[in-house]
Design an enzyme around this catalytic site. Structure first.
Site, PDB file in Angstrom:
ATOM      1  N   GLY A 296       0.859  -1.182   0.000  1.00  0.00           N
ATOM      2  CA  GLY A 296       0.000   0.000   0.000  1.00  0.00           C
ATOM      3  C   GLY A 296       0.890   1.224   0.000  1.00  0.00           C
ATOM      4  N   ALA A 297       0.649   2.125  -0.952  1.00  0.00           N
ATOM      5  CA  ALA A 297       1.604   3.222  -1.186  1.00  0.00           C
ATOM      6  C   ALA A 297       1.985   4.024   0.067  1.00  0.00           C
ATOM      7  CB  ALA A 297       1.074   4.125  -2.295  1.00  0.00           C
TER       8      ALA A 297
ATOM      9  N   ARG B  96      10.235  -1.440  -4.705  1.00  0.00           N
ATOM     10  CA  ARG B  96       9.039  -1.477  -5.565  1.00  0.00           C
ATOM     11  C   ARG B  96       8.995  -0.163  -6.355  1.00  0.00           C
ATOM     12  NH1 ARG B  96       3.663  -3.446  -3.053  1.00  0.00           N
ATOM     13  NH2 ARG B  96       3.383  -4.027  -5.243  1.00  0.00           N
TER      14      ARG B  96
ATOM     15  N   GLN C 123      -5.677  -8.793  -2.556  1.00  0.00           N
ATOM     16  CA  GLN C 123      -5.729  -7.787  -1.481  1.00  0.00           C
ATOM     17  C   GLN C 123      -7.175  -7.498  -1.058  1.00  0.00           C
ATOM     18  OE1 GLN C 123      -3.799  -7.508  -4.211  1.00  0.00           O
ATOM     19  NE2 GLN C 123      -1.917  -6.385  -3.808  1.00  0.00           N
TER      20      GLN C 123
ATOM     21  N   ASP D 254      -1.403   4.697  -6.461  1.00  0.00           N
ATOM     22  CA  ASP D 254       0.030   4.484  -6.211  1.00  0.00           C
ATOM     23  C   ASP D 254       0.869   5.618  -6.764  1.00  0.00           C
ATOM     24  OD1 ASP D 254      -1.252   1.656  -6.118  1.00  0.00           O
ATOM     25  OD2 ASP D 254       0.628   1.590  -5.001  1.00  0.00           O
TER      26      ASP D 254
ATOM     27  N   LYS E 159      -3.898  -0.343  -8.385  1.00  0.00           N
ATOM     28  CA  LYS E 159      -3.861  -1.802  -8.519  1.00  0.00           C
ATOM     29  C   LYS E 159      -4.492  -2.282  -9.822  1.00  0.00           C
ATOM     30  CE  LYS E 159      -2.268  -4.157  -6.401  1.00  0.00           C
ATOM     31  NZ  LYS E 159      -0.880  -4.546  -6.818  1.00  0.00           N
TER      32      LYS E 159
HETATM   33  O1  MRU Z   1       0.642  -3.967  -4.605  1.00  0.00           O
HETATM   34  P1  MRU Z   1       0.043  -3.222  -3.454  1.00  0.00           P
HETATM   35  O2  MRU Z   1      -0.814  -4.088  -2.595  1.00  0.00           O
HETATM   36  O3  MRU Z   1       1.064  -2.438  -2.694  1.00  0.00           O
HETATM   37  O4  MRU Z   1      -0.913  -2.184  -4.158  1.00  0.00           O
HETATM   38  C1  MRU Z   1      -1.691  -1.320  -3.367  1.00  0.00           C
HETATM   39  C2  MRU Z   1      -2.631  -0.498  -4.137  1.00  0.00           C
HETATM   40  O5  MRU Z   1      -2.686  -0.543  -5.360  1.00  0.00           O
HETATM   41  C3  MRU Z   1      -3.469   0.455  -3.364  1.00  0.00           C
HETATM   42  O6  MRU Z   1      -4.713   0.629  -3.955  1.00  0.00           O
HETATM   43  C4  MRU Z   1      -2.745   1.818  -3.315  1.00  0.00           C
HETATM   44  O7  MRU Z   1      -1.435   1.648  -2.899  1.00  0.00           O
HETATM   45  C5  MRU Z   1      -3.406   2.746  -2.403  1.00  0.00           C
HETATM   46  S1  MRU Z   1      -3.187   2.261  -0.711  1.00  0.00           S
HETATM   47  C6  MRU Z   1      -3.899   3.433   0.266  1.00  0.00           C
END
Ligand code: MRU
Length: 357
Positions: free
Chosen positions: A33-34, A75, A189, A230, A241
């Site tokens: 999550g970002a 990442r 997720q 992100d 995502k």
């Molecule tokens: O690959 P992830 O689980 O890190 O991806 C997360 C997402 O795409 C979330 O929607 C995004 O980071 C927003 S989290 C508040």
């Protein structure tokens, strides 16, 4: 760190004492999550500098560069990671500058400043969520269903969540919402994390598979879609995502408002459009296997972790500083201009280079 790979089956925490372990945890998605990745990276820098055995300012500077480099290579898509690293480097430079003026570098003071800065980022990210929640709640329907994607709750940030924070505040204000949660293949997720978080919070939800999203947007009385982000480019194109893009197009087709909720640390005004957002490609085994069990024959599989939703499908972007609407190149820039030195739209050189290509 709460190990998100093992949820919802097990609640397991890890304690890390070395920045390399923090980098590994981000890469392996113990934390994801970002905004949460950004906070973890800041903590990783603080840990690395604090435990460094450097004896001179130059040695510590070199170590900081190595620490940031390691964390940056975990990442590639979430802007918050790079935002946090830039901010930690800036704090280091300010403190090292002051120490330099004072004579011999005050390394203990620098180490302490790094810890305080990481804690400050953590705190700010928590209050960001509360503000995003307040701004976004007003845009939610008073009664009915809202759809989300992936996980944007407390697991993905440092507070109540971004998109899920909006839903939480809206419900706390008395709106009667039910959340449609796509499972979010391949990493699940939605099924593993969002369903778990909402159930724990007593928020009504319906779990659906990703390929049901269009059906529900057409027939299911969905009042709004609210997702996280992100990375958001200067023109409002939004990486989130994988699967978000198709939801946005189908929301547009069915006249359902599509909101993006994210802190300004997710904005990347150095890139003019989403074409410049690096998209992480994850191992194909996440598609061909489920928890180690093969679910497909031994064939090639693609696994881009994110997609980009063009700004024309985004009804509004909800940040801690307010709600932006199209044209985003103006509204997002205005938003950052009021944000102070930690959120600088100061990438003009890089932007000019990209535009010249
Ligand atoms: O690959 P992830 O689980 O890190 O991806 C997360 C997402 O795409 C979330 O929607 C995004 O980071 C927003 S989290 C508040």
């Amino acid at each position: 760190m709460l190990d998100q790979r093992r949820l919802p089956v097990e609640v397991v925490y890890h304690t890390y004492t070395y920045y390399g372990e923090v980098a590994g945890a981000i890469r392996e998605m113990v934390i994801r999550g970002a905004p949460a990745i950004g906070v973890a990276a800041a903590m990783g820098v603080a840990l690395g500098v604090q435990r460094s055995t450097a004896r001179t300012l130059d040695e510590l500077k070199a170590e900081l560069a190595a620490i940031c480099d390691t964390l940056a290579r975990t990442r590639p898509t979430a802007r918050d990671l790079f935002w946090a690293l830039e901010r930690m480097k800036r704090r280091f430079a300010e403190t090292a500058g002051a120490a330099g003026v004072a004579g011999k570098g005050d390394l203990a003071g620098i180490r302490e400043a790094m810890v305080v800065e990481a804690q400050q980022i953590h705190l700010e990210k928590k209050t960001d969520d509360e503000a995003i929640g307040r701004f976004g709640a007003e845009l939610m329907p008073t009664d009915g269903q809202v759809m989300t994607q992936c996980n944007t709750g407390a697991l993905a940030t440092a507070g109540i969540g971004s998109a899920l924070g909006v839903i939480r505040v809206a419900i706390a204000q008395g709106r009667k919402l039910r959340v449609l949660v796509p499972e979010t293949r391949p990493y699940l997720q939605g099924a593993r994390l969002t369903a778990w978080e909402l159930a724990e919070a007593g928020i009504p939800l319906t779990l659906i598979t990703d390929n049901m999203a269009g059906h529900f947007l057409k027939t299911g009385g969905v009042g709004a879609v609210v997702v996280g982000a992100d990375r958001i480019a200067a023109n409002g194109d939004t990486a989130n995502k994988i699967g978000t893009y198709q939801i946005a197009v189908l929301a547009h087709e069915n006249r359902v408002p599509f909101y993006v909720a994210a802190p300004t640390s997710t904005l990347d005004l150095s890139i003019p459009s989403g074409d410049h957002i690096p998209i992480e490609e994850r191992p194909p085994e996440e598609v061909t296997h489920f928890q180690g069990v093969r679910i497909a024959p031994d064939v090639a599989a693609a696994n881009p972790a994110f997609d980009v939703t063009p700004a024309r499908f985004v009804t509004a972007i909800i940040t801690e500083r307010g709600v932006s609407r199209a044209p985003y190149s103006e509204s997002l820039r205005r938003l950052l201009e009021s944000a102070g030195p930690n959120y600088p739209p100061r990438f003009e050189a890089r932007k000019a280079k990209l535009e010249a290509r």
